[in-house]
Enzyme design. Sequence first.
Site, PDB file in Angstrom:
ATOM      1  N   VAL A 189      -9.422   2.874  -0.657  1.00  0.00           N
ATOM      2  CA  VAL A 189      -9.719   2.188  -1.916  1.00  0.00           C
ATOM      3  C   VAL A 189     -10.598   0.963  -1.656  1.00  0.00           C
ATOM      4  O   VAL A 189     -10.287   0.119  -0.813  1.00  0.00           O
ATOM      5  CB  VAL A 189      -8.414   1.772  -2.633  1.00  0.00           C
ATOM      6  CG1 VAL A 189      -8.731   1.104  -3.963  1.00  0.00           C
ATOM      7  CG2 VAL A 189      -7.531   2.997  -2.856  1.00  0.00           C
ATOM      8  N   LYS A 249       3.897   7.550   3.959  1.00  0.00           N
ATOM      9  CA  LYS A 249       3.483   7.986   2.618  1.00  0.00           C
ATOM     10  C   LYS A 249       3.930   9.429   2.369  1.00  0.00           C
ATOM     11  O   LYS A 249       4.344   9.780   1.268  1.00  0.00           O
ATOM     12  CB  LYS A 249       1.963   7.856   2.445  1.00  0.00           C
ATOM     13  CG  LYS A 249       1.435   6.454   2.532  1.00  0.00           C
ATOM     14  CD  LYS A 249       2.079   5.488   1.556  1.00  0.00           C
ATOM     15  CE  LYS A 249       1.675   5.697   0.109  1.00  0.00           C
ATOM     16  NZ  LYS A 249       2.304   4.673  -0.775  1.00  0.00           N
ATOM     17  N   GLY A 255      -0.273  -6.921  -5.088  1.00  0.00           N
ATOM     18  CA  GLY A 255      -1.188  -6.205  -4.197  1.00  0.00           C
ATOM     19  C   GLY A 255      -2.501  -5.860  -4.893  1.00  0.00           C
ATOM     20  O   GLY A 255      -2.695  -6.123  -6.086  1.00  0.00           O
ATOM     21  N   ILE A 275      -4.138  -2.789  -5.521  1.00  0.00           N
ATOM     22  CA  ILE A 275      -4.116  -1.763  -6.572  1.00  0.00           C
ATOM     23  C   ILE A 275      -3.182  -2.191  -7.703  1.00  0.00           C
ATOM     24  O   ILE A 275      -3.510  -2.052  -8.890  1.00  0.00           O
ATOM     25  CB  ILE A 275      -3.668  -0.406  -5.986  1.00  0.00           C
ATOM     26  CG1 ILE A 275      -4.690   0.070  -4.952  1.00  0.00           C
ATOM     27  CG2 ILE A 275      -3.483   0.634  -7.091  1.00  0.00           C
ATOM     28  CD1 ILE A 275      -4.288   1.329  -4.199  1.00  0.00           C
ATOM     29  N   ALA A 317       4.097  -0.385  -4.982  1.00  0.00           N
ATOM     30  CA  ALA A 317       4.444  -1.125  -3.758  1.00  0.00           C
ATOM     31  C   ALA A 317       4.839  -0.191  -2.619  1.00  0.00           C
ATOM     32  O   ALA A 317       5.549   0.790  -2.822  1.00  0.00           O
ATOM     33  CB  ALA A 317       5.605  -2.085  -4.041  1.00  0.00           C
TER      34      ALA A 317
HETATM   35  P1  NAP Z   1      -1.607  -4.253  -0.669  1.00  0.00           P
HETATM   36  O1  NAP Z   1      -2.650  -5.073  -1.341  1.00  0.00           O
HETATM   37  O2  NAP Z   1      -1.267  -4.557   0.752  1.00  0.00           O
HETATM   38  O3  NAP Z   1      -0.295  -4.294  -1.568  1.00  0.00           O
HETATM   39  C1  NAP Z   1       0.929  -3.805  -1.125  1.00  0.00           C
HETATM   40  C2  NAP Z   1       1.979  -4.176  -2.155  1.00  0.00           C
HETATM   41  O4  NAP Z   1       3.232  -3.610  -1.754  1.00  0.00           O
HETATM   42  C3  NAP Z   1       2.164  -5.674  -2.275  1.00  0.00           C
HETATM   43  O5  NAP Z   1       2.321  -6.001  -3.634  1.00  0.00           O
HETATM   44  C4  NAP Z   1       3.448  -5.919  -1.505  1.00  0.00           C
HETATM   45  O6  NAP Z   1       4.215  -6.968  -2.044  1.00  0.00           O
HETATM   46  C5  NAP Z   1       4.194  -4.641  -1.768  1.00  0.00           C
HETATM   47  N1  NAP Z   1       5.205  -4.411  -0.729  1.00  0.00           N
HETATM   48  C6  NAP Z   1       5.014  -4.129   0.585  1.00  0.00           C
HETATM   49  N2  NAP Z   1       6.200  -4.018   1.218  1.00  0.00           N
HETATM   50  C7  NAP Z   1       7.152  -4.245   0.277  1.00  0.00           C
HETATM   51  C8  NAP Z   1       8.568  -4.292   0.288  1.00  0.00           C
HETATM   52  N3  NAP Z   1       9.279  -4.110   1.424  1.00  0.00           N
HETATM   53  N4  NAP Z   1       9.218  -4.554  -0.868  1.00  0.00           N
HETATM   54  C9  NAP Z   1       8.544  -4.771  -2.018  1.00  0.00           C
HETATM   55  N5  NAP Z   1       7.197  -4.759  -2.098  1.00  0.00           N
HETATM   56  C10 NAP Z   1       6.517  -4.504  -0.964  1.00  0.00           C
HETATM   57  O7  NAP Z   1      -1.987  -2.723  -0.672  1.00  0.00           O
HETATM   58  P2  NAP Z   1      -2.719  -1.770  -1.718  1.00  0.00           P
HETATM   59  O8  NAP Z   1      -3.936  -1.273  -1.071  1.00  0.00           O
HETATM   60  O9  NAP Z   1      -2.806  -2.398  -3.058  1.00  0.00           O
HETATM   61  O10 NAP Z   1      -1.675  -0.576  -1.739  1.00  0.00           O
HETATM   62  C11 NAP Z   1      -0.843  -0.333  -2.848  1.00  0.00           C
HETATM   63  C12 NAP Z   1      -0.349   1.092  -2.797  1.00  0.00           C
HETATM   64  O11 NAP Z   1      -1.449   1.975  -2.762  1.00  0.00           O
HETATM   65  C13 NAP Z   1       0.507   1.428  -1.571  1.00  0.00           C
HETATM   66  O12 NAP Z   1       1.516   2.316  -1.969  1.00  0.00           O
HETATM   67  C14 NAP Z   1      -0.479   2.121  -0.661  1.00  0.00           C
HETATM   68  O13 NAP Z   1       0.150   2.985   0.239  1.00  0.00           O
HETATM   69  C15 NAP Z   1      -1.300   2.880  -1.677  1.00  0.00           C
HETATM   70  N6  NAP Z   1      -2.632   3.296  -1.216  1.00  0.00           N
HETATM   71  C16 NAP Z   1      -3.571   2.346  -0.877  1.00  0.00           C
HETATM   72  C17 NAP Z   1      -4.826   2.770  -0.445  1.00  0.00           C
HETATM   73  C18 NAP Z   1      -5.912   1.792  -0.066  1.00  0.00           C
HETATM   74  O14 NAP Z   1      -6.919   2.228   0.491  1.00  0.00           O
HETATM   75  N7  NAP Z   1      -5.776   0.519  -0.371  1.00  0.00           N
HETATM   76  C19 NAP Z   1      -5.102   4.153  -0.350  1.00  0.00           C
HETATM   77  C20 NAP Z   1      -4.118   5.059  -0.703  1.00  0.00           C
HETATM   78  C21 NAP Z   1      -2.889   4.624  -1.152  1.00  0.00           C
HETATM   79  P3  NAP Z   1       4.300  -8.452  -1.435  1.00  0.00           P
HETATM   80  O15 NAP Z   1       3.313  -9.244  -2.217  1.00  0.00           O
HETATM   81  O16 NAP Z   1       5.692  -8.865  -1.688  1.00  0.00           O
HETATM   82  O17 NAP Z   1       3.924  -8.349   0.018  1.00  0.00           O
END
Ligand code: NAP
Length: 338
Positions: A185, A157, A11, A13, A81
């Site tokens: 982000v 969350k 992902g 982050i 994740a």
């Molecule tokens: P992202 O690019 O969509 O990445 C999500 C990650 O979670 C991917 O590596 C995905 O793996 C994994 N994932 C999703 N469902 C899963 C499951 N059932 N089992 C195992 N892995 C799973 O999102 P991101 O923005 O980097 O977000 C990462 C974290 O930061 C999350 O916890 C999110 O809630 C948090 N966050 C993000 C933001 C933002 O603005 N981006 C803000 C606050 C918090 P696969 O490759 O296998 O799909």
Amino acid sequence: MAEVLVTGGSGYIGSWCVLDLLAAGHSVRTTVRDLAKEPGLRAMLARGGADGELRVLAADLQHDEGWREAVDGCDFVLHVASPTLTSVPRNDDEMVVPARDGVLRVLRAARDTGVRRVVLTSAIGAVAYGHPDRSTPFTEEDWTNVDGGIPPYQKSKTLAERAAWNFIATEGNGLELAAVNPVGVLGPVLGADYSPSLGLIKRMLDGEVPASMKFASGYVDVRDVADLHLRAMTDPAAVGERFIAQSGPSLWMRDIAKVLRDRLGERASKVPTRELPIWVARTVGKVNPQLRLILPQLGKNFDATSEKARRVLGWRPRPIEQTIVETAESLLALGAAA
Ligand code: NAP
């Protein structure tokens, strides 16, 4: 140097956390759901300048298999994740169950294998939702009210972070926990499969946003989010604490549009110049499910403060204007926006 697992290294982050850990000389592992993603993940990290040893393992938050093996022998786990809003969920459980049960699977495996500390990537969604309007910024003392009619992602969350703290208090057996709560982000992308949080800038550049919504959010650079995870991983002062990650005061959508137009010139020619009145957005939201998700937030200035991360962990995020420009530049370079 430590042995560290990053869950969800594929992902947005997670991949920047892996890069930072490798650059700091740690031995790093990461999980993906499907090992078919491994070559793409390695190519993406190579584009980001990855240098060092990385193991890629398979584990899904919805199943027990793989988690014990993934954490066994680790000093630290960055649990990044979680289901993100890649599409509109059919119901709350589609996001809540993997987020909450997944965090418990990771914590249980970490406790049972002697991991020292887990850093949980939570979100501002676990802090600032379901409250009456207020004029003061949200802090780490605040918790989202899950009974306040909040969207499924924020609910997932909140319930996941609550479950994590409850686990540590009741059956953690000395396992340490810290949480990082990022706002929206932004920042450079390493591959075309980027996070939904960049969708707004992409759609603005693509000309898919005819007018800005009266929508405000805090923003933070992905590289600063990764940096905060690493600080929370090793600093003794981080144990038992949550840290909001926000670069500066929140921005209205029209502020972002202005930065893009001012700094990218012709390349931002499709970025909106007008702002849609709230009553029009509410009407359109009745038939547009994406828009419906943000309707409760329209007109509200969700502001939070990162004073705690700065004071306790010495965190110094970069100015968000530069991040907005670099986000757009990297999307344009990838051909992800035109
Ligand atoms: P992202 O690019 O969509 O990445 C999500 C990650 O979670 C991917 O590596 C995905 O793996 C994994 N994932 C999703 N469902 C899963 C499951 N059932 N089992 C195992 N892995 C799973 O999102 P991101 O923005 O980097 O977000 C990462 C974290 O930061 C999350 O916890 C999110 O809630 C948090 N966050 C993000 C933001 C933002 O603005 N981006 C803000 C606050 C918090 P696969 O490759 O296998 O799909």
